[in-house]
Design an enzyme around this catalytic site. Structure first.
Site, PDB file in Angstrom:
ATOM      1  N   CYS A  57     -21.307  38.512  31.497  1.00 51.31           N
ATOM      2  CA  CYS A  57     -20.473  37.341  31.230  1.00 51.31           C
ATOM      3  C   CYS A  57     -20.915  36.244  32.185  1.00 51.31           C
ATOM      4  CB  CYS A  57     -18.996  37.667  31.426  1.00 51.31           C
ATOM      5  SG  CYS A  57     -17.902  36.240  31.229  1.00 51.31           S
ATOM      6  N   GLU A 101     -21.195  34.401  24.876  1.00 52.23           N
ATOM      7  CA  GLU A 101     -22.249  35.403  24.918  1.00 52.23           C
ATOM      8  C   GLU A 101     -23.361  34.965  23.972  1.00 52.23           C
ATOM      9  OE1 GLU A 101     -23.918  37.440  26.835  1.00 52.23           O
ATOM     10  OE2 GLU A 101     -22.028  38.517  27.159  1.00 52.23           O
TER      11      GLU A 101
END
EC number: 4.-.-.-
Length: 368
Positions: free
Chosen positions: A2, A132
């Site tokens: 992340c 993402e």
């Protein structure tokens, strides 16, 4: 992994959003009196629990940026720098935080870096959602993952404090991603939800010992389609200086239902500007507009131009007769004359002159 996330709320909005989850939120004064937990002997006295800086909503938070975390010991929101710097660091400026903005769940009990924070300095990181990238060859496509209901999202995190630099930093814990998201990325942040077993255990300040098996069982991510959603977003999120709300808007039409009303309002505003003579044709050269915004404005301008041409053609068909007769010329001259420039007298003269030629021209046509 992340590496980017969004927090679409200012600092003043966050306390109520936590209360909406039935979480207690202390004021800075209340939090200060509770900052010394029995297990935090090495922590510094009078630690600040709320940053003096006012946090503004950002839709592209990257490592080394400041953002909000919720501490279970103080029950307060605190703004810390992303990228954990351990308390024993001698020179903060030389510490490479790009290695510590994520912590792997399976390594929390195996690494000196993570053992102490996992024992005593756990927290929840606040966000609206995270980004993402799906990688295929050299092509990277960004997606945004968030709660389907639009509420504040929490992920498991840890923090630390470097006393001599008065610096609080945090990291986000990631784990092996669920099968449903393997196509996107192999790892995923450990999402928490207040009121669940995993939340209560992770935020329990009295619990200081863990096993790797216990942590994995507790925090292993899953993908509940009824609670989470994902969709493709603009490539502009790849540039850290871009921080606007457009970064979390769906890029594909089929994903854009939640933004359809707002888009219609924006397009209506552009149409209104076009009708009022405001020149929007400079969109291409406007460096402040990128990606989807440029596309939408170009599409709107193209539609406006087409509608305008069509409208003009219809007006011509209804107000101006076909070419041929002198009367047609009279009406065309009347339509094209500007009374302010030519004056009513000149207008009448032209009309009379053209009218007097009607009979002679008509005779010529009959003769032929």
């Amino acid at each position: 992994m992340c590496g980017r996330f969004a927090l679409a709320y200012d600092s003043g909005d966050l306390p109520q959003l936590l209360r909406d989850w039935n979480l207690p939120v202390n004021t800075p004064k209340d939090a200060s009196s509770n900052s010394q937990h029995p297990h935090d002997e090495e922590d510094t006295k009078d630690q600040p629990t709320v940053s003096k800086d006012i946090f503004k909503a950002s839709y592209n938070i990257s490592p080394t940026n400041y953002s909000a975390v919720y501490r279970p010991d103080t029950k307060a929101i605190q703004f810390m720098r992303w990228g954990l710097v351990p308390f024993w660091t001698k020179d903060v400026s030389q510490f490479k935080t790009y290695r510590t903005f994520n912590a792997r769940l399976e390594n929390l009990q195996e690494s000196k870096m993570w053992m102490r924070p996992c024992e005593k300095k756990r927290c929840a990181v606040l966000m609206s959602g995270y980004f993402e990238w799906k990688t295929v060859g050299k092509k990277k496509t960004p997606y945004f993952i968030s709660r389907r209901d639009g509420r504040l999202m929490f992920v498991a995190g840890m923090y630390d404090y470097v006393e001599k630099d008065d610096l609080y930093t945090f990291t986000i814990i990631t784990a092996q991603g669920p099968r449903e998201l393997e196509w996107l990325h192999e790892r995923m942040p450990c999402v928490l939800e207040p009121g669940t077993e995993s939340w209560d255990a992770w935020m329990d300040v009295d619990k200081t010992t863990w096993s790797t098996e216990e942590l994995v069982k507790l925090l292993k991510p899953d993908y509940d389609e009824s609670k989470l959603q994902f969709y493709q977003v603009t490539d502009d999120v790849g540039k850290t200086t871009n921080t606007g709300e457009r970064l979390i808007k769906p890029l594909l039409k089929e994903d854009s239902d939640m933004f359809s009303v707002k888009r219609e309002k924006e397009e209506a505003l552009l149409e209104n500007d076009n009708e009022q003579g405001i020149d929007n044709r400079g969109v291409k050269g406007d460096k402040s507009l990128k990606g989807e915004d440029v596309f939408n404005q170009k599409k709107s301008l193209k539609r406006n131009s087409y509608d305008g041409l069509k409208k003009n053609e219809e007006q011509e068909e209804t107000t101006l007769p076909e070419e041929g007769s002198i009367g047609d010329r009279v009406k065309r001259e009347e339509a094209n004359l500007s009374p302010k420039r030519e004056g009513n007298r000149e207008k009448r003269n032209i009309v009379n002159m053209l009218g007097n030629q009607k009979d002679s021209r008509g005779k010529k046509k009959i003769k032929k």
